[in-house]
Design a protein around this motif. Structure first.
Motif, short mmCIF file in Angstrom:
data_model
loop_
_atom_site.label_atom_id
_atom_site.label_comp_id
_atom_site.label_asym_id
_atom_site.label_seq_id
_atom_site.Cartn_x
_atom_site.Cartn_y
_atom_site.Cartn_z
N GLN A 264 4.08 -21.62 -0.52
CA GLN A 264 4.84 -20.75 -1.39
C GLN A 264 5.58 -21.71 -2.58
N LEU B 108 2.74 -22.90 -4.77
CA LEU B 108 2.32 -22.01 -5.79
C LEU B 108 3.34 -21.37 -6.41
N ALA B 109 4.59 -21.55 -6.53
CA ALA B 109 5.63 -20.97 -6.94
C ALA B 109 5.74 -21.11 -8.48
N THR B 110 6.30 -20.24 -9.11
CA THR B 110 6.72 -20.35 -10.62
C THR B 110 8.27 -20.96 -10.49
N ASP C 177 10.50 -18.30 -9.03
CA ASP C 177 10.48 -18.25 -7.65
C ASP C 177 11.38 -18.89 -6.66
N PRO D 115 6.28 -9.18 -8.15
CA PRO D 115 4.87 -9.78 -7.76
C PRO D 115 4.10 -9.77 -8.98
N GLN D 116 3.19 -10.49 -9.06
CA GLN D 116 2.28 -10.72 -10.25
C GLN D 116 1.13 -9.64 -10.29
N LYS E 83 4.24 -13.53 -4.30
CA LYS E 83 4.55 -14.70 -4.34
C LYS E 83 5.36 -15.54 -3.78
N ASN E 84 6.13 -14.97 -2.88
CA ASN E 84 7.12 -15.52 -1.96
C ASN E 84 7.36 -14.31 -0.86
N SER F 163 -0.87 -15.54 -0.16
CA SER F 163 0.11 -14.37 -0.61
C SER F 163 -0.61 -13.25 0.05
N PHE G 88 -4.50 -17.89 -4.42
CA PHE G 88 -2.87 -17.91 -4.12
C PHE G 88 -2.61 -18.12 -2.72
#
Length: 568
Positions: free
Chosen positions: A407, A410-412, A415, A447-448, A462-463, A490, A514
């Motif tokens: 996570q 892959l996080a922004t 997040d 969520p995206q 995403k988490n 994810s 993801f």
């Protein structure tokens, strides 16, 4: 190409066209080494990024969203004090170097007009953003402080006199000269000529020098080739180029010496946003994650070592039946055992009376020797249950930490705060003191969202907080849930009770992309209706169990993910 002096020249030309006479409306420092100025000019808001990141330093207009910290940094507050509401009157490049000056007019606390210069030096790990008072030449503030112990030539500290970076004894290629003619005659090969051009002219990166060398060796007029090369930086054609090794590079023009043009962009800033989006995002996440990555990595290593030791312990307990056997045989033939013996061979009636050598303690009686074997047998038998329990617990820790590590990868940046909070709640991190107002102002990330080709909505957590919320609360029981099979990743929800095969495949691609298997060729993805999913009592965040699933095999495709356009 690299962000060299020539690319800086082209970027300054673009910024001049868009920003000069604009007013600085907002100032933020979302990341440690990056400043964002929102400039109102020509009826539009232009978010200008000044990045002193050691890996990806640059200046550009950016459309990539960013998240501001709850409390502004001291540097951001100083920039607001001096620059809020100020006018950008000029943007210029220092010679053909990677140094850009923003000349800014503003008014001080007494209402008197004053001129300041905001400088960005784009020099890898020495990159910096500096605000200088033109009247005194003093530094008002700097994003990265550099003391005398780090640089004896120039101090970069508030109050110090600003000194320009050391000048190189090279010529500005945009100043009229004929030197390139002599270099072409002396060095007939592209590689050597490129090296000489770099040494002779200021601001030529390796890529620019290679392209110029190739151009100068083309048939025709040298002066025309040289001038055409420079002209593309006055009126750039932002281009993404695919190299022979399948990697990409950005350039201000076609740069035919490097490979095939993959894509054209409307502006250099849009090109850089596309090129840097993933890489710069990872860099920002690593900076913001700080000790988070280290704690997860260390705990993961500790639990994997513990798991190996438990497996070894379990392997040792397999001797338990042999201990029981020896105890029984000793008891049967106790009359043959004499005190003081250190070993004895007795018939093994379980295996055709084959002689079995049994070690004895000469300090114990025959019956005590037999009891010792039974005692050791019982101890190891009890250990099996305990070790199996510990193996299950440790494997759960490994799976959880492995998932958290994925996570983070892959996080922004948005997040990271939630992942940090989760690890604190789970006891992996110490509680940090945070002001109530600061905690209250932090909105939970969402969520995206994506749209399948047929318009079906798809959500990607995403988490773990997003995953639990999405799967257990937001999704309807008839929606479909997807996750990579036995691979951290994810939770993906298709908001439809009857998704098409194409939508299932697209959602599976999102689940694979993801996940930890993003770079794999083929990834198994399980899918099942939400009603078949449940969360065991006391389970870790993000952990669920399910049954009745089916499996799709997909190859993660970044282009397909881009095409599934996130909803605005």
């Amino acid at each position: 190409m690299s962000f060299d002096g020539l690319f800086t020249h082209a970027m300054v030309t673009e910024l001049q066209h868009n920003l000069v006479s604009g007013r600085i409306a907002k100032i933020h420092q979302p990341y440690q080494n990056e400043l964002i100025l929102t400039v109102r000019a020509n009826g539009k808001n232009w978010p200008v990024l000044l990045s002193a990141d050691p890996t990806y330093p640059r200046v550009q207009v950016t459309q990539i969203p960013y998240v501001n910290p709850a409390v502004p940094t001291n540097f951001a507050m100083m920039m607001r004090k001096y620059l809020q509401g100020a006018i950008i009157t000029e943007i210029k490049q220092l010679a053909n170097d990677r140094v850009v000056h923003f000349t800014i007019t503003t008014r001080n606390e007494l209402g008197d007009a004053e001129t300041l210069t905001l400088i960005i030096e784009i020099m890898a790990r020495h990159s910096n953003v500096i605000l200088v008072d033109n009247k005194t030449g003093k530094i008002l503030d700097v994003i990265k402080h550099v003391g005398a112990d780090q640089n004896r030539y120039r101090l970069l500290l508030p109050g110090a006199t600003y000194i320009e970076p050391p000048k190189q004894e090279k010529k500005n290629p945009f100043v009229s000269n004929q030197d390139y003619r002599d270099l072409v005659q002396q060095y007939p090969t592209d590689t050597v000529l490129a090296q000489q051009l770099q040494q002779h002219y200021q601001g030529l990166g390796r890529d620019s020098a290679t392209q110029l060398a190739a151009d100068l060796h083309q048939p025709g007029d040298l002066a025309e080739h040289y001038q055409n090369f420079l002209t593309q930086f006055e009126a750039p054609q932002p281009t993404l180029i695919t190299l022979s090794n399948h990697k990409t590079m950005f350039a201000a023009g076609p740069f035919a010496a490097f490979g095939e043009q993959r894509r054209r962009f409307d502006s250099l800033s849009a090109l850089l946003d596309f090129f840097y989006q993933d890489a710069a995002q990872r860099e920002r996440v690593q900076q913001q994650a700080g000790n988070l990555v280290r704690v997860v990595r260390n705990d993961l290593k500790k639990n994997r070592n513990k798991y190996k030791k438990l497996q070894q312990t379990l392997a040792n307990t397999k001797q338990a039946d042999e201990l029981r056997l020896k105890g029984e045989i000793l008891t049967t033939y106790l009359h043959e055992v004499k005190r003081g013996m250190t070993e004895i061979s007795l018939p093994d009636y379980y295996h055709d009376n084959v002689p079995l050598k049994i070690q004895l303690s000469n300090q114990l009686s025959p019956s005590r020797n037999a009891q010792k074997y039974f005692s050791r047998y019982q101890k190891q038998k009890n250990a099996v249950t305990y070790v199996n329990e510990q193996l299950a617990i440790t494997q759960g820790e490994i799976d959880y930490l492995d998932n958290i590590q994925t996570q983070i990868e892959l996080a922004t940046p948005a997040d990271i705060a939630e992942i940090r909070e989760e690890l604190t709640q789970q006891g992996y991190l110490k509680q940090r003191k945070t002001k109530k107002k600061q905690r209250a102002s932090r909105k939970p990330s969402q969520p995206q969202e994506f749209l399948a080709s047929d318009g079906t909505e798809i959500s990607v957590g995403k988490n773990n907080r997003q995953n639990d919320q999405l799967t257990l609360k937001t999704a309807r029981k008839t929606d479909f849930w997807l996750h990579t099979q036995k691979i951290p990743g994810s939770h993906v929800i298709i908001h439809s009770a009857e998704p098409s095969e194409q939508t299932l495949t697209e959602a599976a691609n999102l689940a694979a992309y993801f996940s930890k298997a993003r770079d794999s060729a083929t990834v198994p993805v399980d899918y099942v209706q939400v009603k078949r999913i449940r969360k065991p009592n006391g389970a870790k965040p993000g952990f669920v169990i399910y049954e009745g699933q089916k499996t799709l095999y997909v190859s993660p495709d970044a282009n397909l993910v881009d095409q599934l356009s996130p909803k605005k």
